[in-house]
Design a protein around this motif. Structure first.
Motif, mmCIF file in Angstrom:
data_model
loop_
_atom_site.group_PDB
_atom_site.id
_atom_site.type_symbol
_atom_site.label_atom_id
_atom_site.label_comp_id
_atom_site.label_asym_id
_atom_site.label_seq_id
_atom_site.Cartn_x
_atom_site.Cartn_y
_atom_site.Cartn_z
ATOM 1 N N LEU A 707 -3.909 -6.897 13.418
ATOM 2 C CA LEU A 707 -5.424 -6.922 14.084
ATOM 3 C C LEU A 707 -5.720 -5.476 14.396
ATOM 4 O O LEU A 707 -6.764 -5.038 14.360
ATOM 5 C CB LEU A 707 -5.373 -7.666 15.310
ATOM 6 C CG LEU A 707 -4.981 -9.375 14.892
ATOM 7 C CD1 LEU A 707 -4.999 -10.133 16.140
ATOM 8 C CD2 LEU A 707 -6.322 -9.728 13.890
ATOM 9 N N HIS A 711 -8.675 -2.455 12.513
ATOM 10 C CA HIS A 711 -9.604 -1.468 13.347
ATOM 11 C C HIS A 711 -9.361 -0.074 12.757
ATOM 12 O O HIS A 711 -10.227 0.726 13.016
ATOM 13 C CB HIS A 711 -9.605 -1.575 15.002
ATOM 14 C CG HIS A 711 -10.081 -2.978 15.188
ATOM 15 N ND1 HIS A 711 -9.283 -4.068 15.323
ATOM 16 C CD2 HIS A 711 -11.351 -3.194 15.714
ATOM 17 C CE1 HIS A 711 -9.850 -5.251 15.885
ATOM 18 N NE2 HIS A 711 -11.254 -4.637 16.257
ATOM 19 N N VAL A 739 -6.925 -16.746 15.946
ATOM 20 C CA VAL A 739 -7.721 -15.567 15.803
ATOM 21 C C VAL A 739 -8.498 -15.616 14.599
ATOM 22 O O VAL A 739 -8.890 -14.546 14.316
ATOM 23 C CB VAL A 739 -6.559 -14.242 15.627
ATOM 24 C CG1 VAL A 739 -6.168 -13.902 16.946
ATOM 25 C CG2 VAL A 739 -5.617 -14.503 14.525
ATOM 26 N N GLY A 741 -11.585 -16.281 14.069
ATOM 27 C CA GLY A 741 -12.983 -15.789 13.930
ATOM 28 C C GLY A 741 -13.005 -14.234 14.053
ATOM 29 O O GLY A 741 -13.684 -13.591 13.325
ATOM 30 N N GLN A 742 -11.874 -13.726 14.881
ATOM 31 C CA GLN A 742 -11.750 -12.266 14.833
ATOM 32 C C GLN A 742 -11.289 -11.812 13.680
ATOM 33 O O GLN A 742 -11.824 -10.723 13.151
ATOM 34 C CB GLN A 742 -10.629 -11.931 15.928
ATOM 35 C CG GLN A 742 -10.337 -10.358 16.052
ATOM 36 C CD GLN A 742 -9.132 -10.261 17.170
ATOM 37 O OE1 GLN A 742 -8.955 -11.252 17.883
ATOM 38 N NE2 GLN A 742 -8.768 -9.007 17.403
ATOM 39 N N LEU A 743 -10.523 -12.301 12.820
ATOM 40 C CA LEU A 743 -10.219 -12.079 11.618
ATOM 41 C C LEU A 743 -11.257 -11.951 10.420
ATOM 42 O O LEU A 743 -11.530 -11.122 9.631
ATOM 43 C CB LEU A 743 -8.947 -12.889 11.102
ATOM 44 C CG LEU A 743 -7.682 -12.570 11.221
ATOM 45 C CD1 LEU A 743 -6.498 -13.619 10.844
ATOM 46 C CD2 LEU A 743 -7.050 -11.194 11.109
ATOM 47 N N VAL A 745 -14.476 -11.808 11.073
ATOM 48 C CA VAL A 745 -15.329 -10.569 11.346
ATOM 49 C C VAL A 745 -14.842 -9.277 11.004
ATOM 50 O O VAL A 745 -15.644 -8.319 10.453
ATOM 51 C CB VAL A 745 -15.461 -10.505 13.045
ATOM 52 C CG1 VAL A 745 -16.559 -9.270 13.402
ATOM 53 C CG2 VAL A 745 -16.319 -11.669 13.585
ATOM 54 N N GLN A 746 -13.522 -8.869 10.996
ATOM 55 C CA GLN A 746 -13.194 -7.787 10.613
ATOM 56 C C GLN A 746 -13.165 -7.636 8.981
ATOM 57 O O GLN A 746 -13.356 -6.675 8.549
ATOM 58 C CB GLN A 746 -11.570 -7.620 10.902
ATOM 59 C CG GLN A 746 -11.504 -7.412 12.522
ATOM 60 C CD GLN A 746 -12.017 -5.904 12.864
ATOM 61 O OE1 GLN A 746 -11.883 -4.940 12.180
ATOM 62 N NE2 GLN A 746 -12.730 -6.002 13.792
ATOM 63 N N SER A 749 -16.509 -6.728 7.778
ATOM 64 C CA SER A 749 -16.676 -5.320 7.753
ATOM 65 C C SER A 749 -16.296 -4.461 6.689
ATOM 66 O O SER A 749 -16.673 -3.392 6.321
ATOM 67 C CB SER A 749 -16.319 -4.701 9.165
ATOM 68 O OG SER A 749 -14.859 -4.769 9.293
ATOM 69 N N GLN A 777 -14.472 -23.450 12.856
ATOM 70 C CA GLN A 777 -14.790 -22.334 13.905
ATOM 71 C C GLN A 777 -15.301 -21.044 13.089
ATOM 72 O O GLN A 777 -15.953 -20.376 13.507
ATOM 73 C CB GLN A 777 -13.653 -21.822 14.396
ATOM 74 C CG GLN A 777 -12.561 -21.419 13.840
ATOM 75 C CD GLN A 777 -11.255 -21.139 14.837
ATOM 76 O OE1 GLN A 777 -11.546 -20.370 15.623
ATOM 77 N NE2 GLN A 777 -10.199 -21.976 14.803
ATOM 78 N N GLN A 781 -19.554 -17.020 10.902
ATOM 79 C CA GLN A 781 -19.103 -15.946 10.132
ATOM 80 C C GLN A 781 -19.508 -16.376 8.437
ATOM 81 O O GLN A 781 -19.737 -15.313 7.726
ATOM 82 C CB GLN A 781 -17.771 -15.736 9.967
ATOM 83 C CG GLN A 781 -17.114 -14.906 11.408
ATOM 84 C CD GLN A 781 -16.959 -16.029 12.523
ATOM 85 O OE1 GLN A 781 -17.230 -17.262 12.211
ATOM 86 N NE2 GLN A 781 -17.377 -15.578 13.766
#
Length: 940
Positions: A707, A711, A739, A741-743, A745-746, A749, A777, A781
């Motif tokens: 993760l 970034h 994770v 949702g976090q994944l 989003v990344q 990008s 969830q 995205q």
């Protein structure tokens, strides 16, 4: 050697000057050009107890004034006497025929006259111009040089010296003084013995010379007093070692007088009273030739000449007073031990002694290291067969100075260089024994300085310098220390660089190659085997690129130092010698059998070569291989390797891979985690591969790190992180539920990154996430991904376009958008756009932001798709949101300068349609026509 500088072109031809002998240092000093000058100070007599000055008065001006040539001096406010003197000077310098004694004396007297009257009238600027225009200093120098060396028959020398003293009051008249000192000292110091001269005239001339030196150095210096003294002493010192005893005695006498003046002017603390206006602080005074002075005076004491010995001892006493004051000023006043030492030294300065060895020991206590070095070098000169000094005394001085000497790097380099240049000129056995003893001592005292000094003396390590290497390495304890220094130099920079460091690296490789050929050093070299082996291997793989033929034949042809690949060949030979020294002949054999040398030297094959080398080492010499591996671990953990990082990382990774992975290898994990952030892409790639191998069965533990890596700004790090995520998702899908949702989003990008592989892999992983157990969830995205995925379906790269299409199908499926799912499956691009625009009322602003980003895509097809979509979006919003339509038009205006003609044309057409629709009601046919135009554009 000629002594007279040529006069300006406006003057008549200069007189030819006689050839005179120049001492070596003096001759070198005369080589520079003479130039005009700087500042002037008020003249005064030095207030010091010296010999009485009975010099006669200069000749008086004649009562009858003879006619003189016309002189243009109208700009100078001078009296008639001064004008007459200036006319005399100009007439003298313009005259081409030989001058008689009376004319020369008249010329000198005229100069003194204008110097005295000009000082009173404060017109020194005009006089400086006059002096320079008429080359007065050069003409005086010529007169001194023309005087017969074998006799002192007139007062011309006396008057010339007095004239120079008078000229010192004129600002800028005397600047370049070294040539002047040379001629003055030659003219007077080289005269015959005193008993063969007019005693009265000789005494006056010497006193005039002393007064001139005192005035030029202390009363009217053009630079600092330290610089003036250094110049005088540098010219005087060669005279102290001449065969001519009279010249030696006079030179030592002048040093005595100047050192007396030095003590007078140089106080322990600066005084501010008017009576001491010229005093300077002893602690602030630097005399660069102090070591040479003391050494020359001590060696002069060995001459069997009472007067020379007496002058030398007196000069030494004055210099000791100076150095004692300087040392006391530098010391801390609150140290009780220092205070007691000063009292003892002061007692010695009062009692003094004639024992020069005791005097030398006292001086050595207070010398700086460079001053001791100067004295050592002087003693070395005195040990030469051609020297006039006593060679035994000189060798004793050198031996004494080495007892408590702590040399700095520059000191060692100067001593070693001097010995290398002069030892062939020394044959006296005692002196040679001292020299042979110096090298092991210097090497033990400062191995770093000794190693650098020897390399600087001869980078090619020729026969003469190798003899000095052997002397330095004669102590067993010194060998590993100097080899360690060679190792450090091999680690500074790659071979072949045209820099000072590159030259030193090559010199170190040459010296190591020579050293390894001597078996006597084998036991000490083996102590550093891992370090040397790694450094040499890294040098091999980092060497300049070789052609296939050069790399293949580098071990087959005989070694030739002049060959273009000689440096690399020498490193190869050094590796073989090192392996044989460590009793690893079998490894050398296997490397030759498997042709590893050519692999290691190839620009495209060196990684495979290191892999093969690791396997061969593990199979044939596990003990030494373990030492190499541990050394690499320490290097990678605790050092900044710079240019060595990638080769070291590759070798470490290959050795680690060949010996098998251990999941509990904390040290290796620490290394891989460190180099995941390296500036070198190759190191980052290896670190990620290493961590992936370390966590092959427990990939989920890497999720927090992955993760963070997502970034990272570097593309290769992101790419490796995406690859690791795919493995984690495949092996441990439950670990990423928290994770998702976090994944997502990344990954979103990454869709617009320049790297095509990163775009493809991120889209593929995004599609897999959309099928994960907790995929509900990811609805936000998924909705945000629709437009980017749609636009990337237009890419020219088929694999990326296919990945975008597949991800769009999964996103539509998750959102329950069946029409979009069907259209994406059939690749109906323009209909997909219409489908997306059905939600433009809710997502219009987001669509606009996402589309504008794609106007900067490096692919023309993507930019065209973005322009078309903006046109359709503008048509859709023409009656709903005029402000956003204006934003769309502004974005398109910015794209009018696109590099691709097709894109520029499409932008112009889209802007034209949007402008035409601005005032047309939506119910008119014009609106339907515009819609049909957009659809036709999509089809095209």
């Amino acid at each position: 050697m000629g002594q007279h500088a040529s006069r300006p072109a406006v003057q008549t031809a200069p007189r030819v000057k006689p050839q005179r002998f120049l001492p070596p240092v003096a001759a070198q000093a005369m080589a520079g050009p003479q130039q005009p000058s700087s500042s002037v100070m008020e003249e005064r007599k030095p207030s010091r107890p010296v010999e009485a000055k009975d010099e006669g008065k200069p000749p008086q001006e004649p009562t009858v004034v003879p006619p003189a040539p016309h002189s243009d001096t109208s700009r100078m406010p001078v009296c008639a006497v001064e004008r007459y003197a200036m006319d005399n000077i100009e007439a003298f310098v313009r005259r081409t025929e030989p001058q008689n004694e009376e004319q020369k004396m008249k010329f000198l007297q005229s100069i003194r006259t204008i110097c005295n009257t000009t000082a009173e009238r404060n017109t020194s600027q005009e006089l400086r111009i006059f002096c320079c225009r008429n080359d007065l200093v050069e003409n005086i120098t010529a007169l001194l040089a023309e005087e017969p060396q074998e006799k002192l028959s007139s007062e011309l020398r006396l008057q010339a010296i007095a004239t120079i003293t008078a000229l010192s009051k004129v600002e800028g008249a005397l600047e370049e003084k070294i040539p002047l000192f040379v001629v003055c000292f030659q003219s007077i110091l080289l005269l015959p013995s005193e008993q063969d001269l007019d005693t009265n005239l000789y005494s006056k001339t010497l006193r005039a010379l002393d007064e001139m030196l005192d005035t030029l150095v202390f009363t009217h210096p053009t630079t600092s007093i330290e610089e003036e003294l250094k110049n005088v002493f540098q010219v005087l010192l060669p005279f102290t070692s001449m065969q001519n005893s009279a010249a030696r005695q006079r030179a030592v006498g002048r040093i005595w007088k100047l050192s007396h003046s030095l003590v007078h002017y140089c106080q322990e603390r600066p005084h501010h009273s008017s009576g001491q206006s010229r005093s300077i602080c002893c602690g602030e005074f630097r005399l660069p030739v102090l070591g040479q002075l003391v050494g020359s005076l001590i060696l002069c004491c060995a001459f069997q000449e009472d007067k020379t010995q007496s002058c030398a001892l007196n000069a030494l006493r004055h210099l000791y007073t100076f150095i004692l004051r300087r040392s006391r000023w530098e010391a801390q006043s609150d140290e009780q031990g220092k205070q007691e030492q000063w009292e003892d030294e002061h007692e010695f300065s009062l009692s003094w002694t004639t024992n020069t060895l005791v005097i030398l020991q006292r001086f050595a206590k207070h010398f700086h290291s460079w001053e001791t070095t100067d004295l050592i070098l002087l003693a070395l000169q005195g040990m030469k067969d051609c020297s006039n000094y006593n060679t035994q005394v000189a060798s004793i001085l050198m031996a004494m100075l080495m007892v408590d000497f702590k040399p700095m790097l520059n000191d060692v380099q100067r001593i070693v260089t001097a010995i290398h240049r002069s030892r062939k000129l020394i044959t006296e056995e005692k002196a040679l024994r001292h020299i042979r003893g110096i090298f092991p001592w210097l090497a033990a005292t400062n191995p770093h300085a000794m190693t650098l000094s020897l390399l600087h003396c001869s980078p090619t390590c020729d026969k003469d310098i190798w003899e000095l290497w052997q002397l330095a390495l004669s102590s067993v304890d010194v060998v590993p220390k100097m080899v360690q220094e060679l190792l450090h130099l091999l680690e500074i920079t790659p071979l072949g660089l045209e820099t000072e460091n590159g030259t030193l690296t090559l010199a170190a490789a040459t010296a190591l190659h020579e050293l390894l050929q001597n078996l006597e050093y084998g036991p000490q070299v083996r102590l550093l085997f891992p370090e040397l082996f790694v450094a040499l291997i890294i040098q091999l793989v980092s060497s300049e690129e070789l052609g296939p033929l050069e790399a293949a034949t580098i071990r087959e042809e005989p070694f030739r130092p002049s060959a273009p690949t000689s440096a690399i060949r020498m490193v190869v030979e050094a590796v073989c010698l090192l392996l044989r020294c460590t009793e690893m002949d079998n490894l050398v054999f296997f490397m030759e059998i498997h042709d590893l040398w050519s692999q290691l030297l190839g620009a495209a094959t060196w990684r495979n070569g290191l892999h093969s080398l690791a396997k061969v080492m593990l199979r044939n010499c596990q003990g030494q291989c373990r030492r190499i591996f541990i050394h690499l671990q320490k290097l990678l953990q605790h050092h900044q390797l710079q240019w060595r990082e990638v080769p070291a990382m590759v070798l470490y990774f290959e050795m680690w891979s060949c010996q098998g992975h251990r999941e509990d290898d904390a040290c290796t994990e620490k290394i891989f985690r460190k180099y995941i952030h390296s500036e070198w892409p190759e190191s980052r790639e290896l670190a990620l591969r290493g961590l992936q191998n370390l966590y092959a069965r427990r990939m989920q533990l890497l999720l927090p790190d992955v993760l963070l890596w997502l970034h990272d700004m570097r593309t290769d790090i992101k790419l490796q992180a995406v690859c690791l995520l795919r493995g984690i998702l495949a092996q441990h899908p439950a670990s990423i539920q928290g994770v998702l949702g976090q994944l997502a989003v990344q990954l979103l990008s990454c869709f617009n990154k320049d790297n095509a592989e990163l775009r493809r892999r991120s889209m593929e992983l995004f599609a897999l996430l959309l099928e994960a157990p907790d995929r509900k969830q990811l609805l936000p995205q998924a909705e945000r991904s629709l437009l980017p995925l749609f636009i990337h379906m237009n890419e020219d790269i088929p694999s990326v376009a296919q990945a975008a299409q597949n991800a769009l199908i999964h996103a539509a499926k998750l959102l329950g958008w069946q029409q979009l799912q069907r259209l994406a499956s059939t690749s109906e691009v323009w209909m997909i756009a219409d489908c997306l625009l059905q939600k433009s009322d809710r997502d219009a602003e987001q669509y606009l932001k996402q589309t504008v980003l794609h106007l900067r895509s490096p692919q023309a097809a993507v930019r065209q798709a973005a322009v078309r979509f903006l046109g359709m979006l503008g048509r859709q919003l023409k009656n709903e949101n005029q402000e956003m339509v204006l934003d769309i038009r502004k974005a398109l205006q910015g794209a009018k300068g696109d590099s691709e003609p097709a894109v520029r044309c499409l932008v112009q057409q889209t802007l034209l349609i949007l402008c035409q629709m601005e005032d047309v009601p939506p119910t008119r046919p014009r609106g339907r026509a515009s819609r049909q135009w957009f659809r036709r554009v999509w089809r095209e």
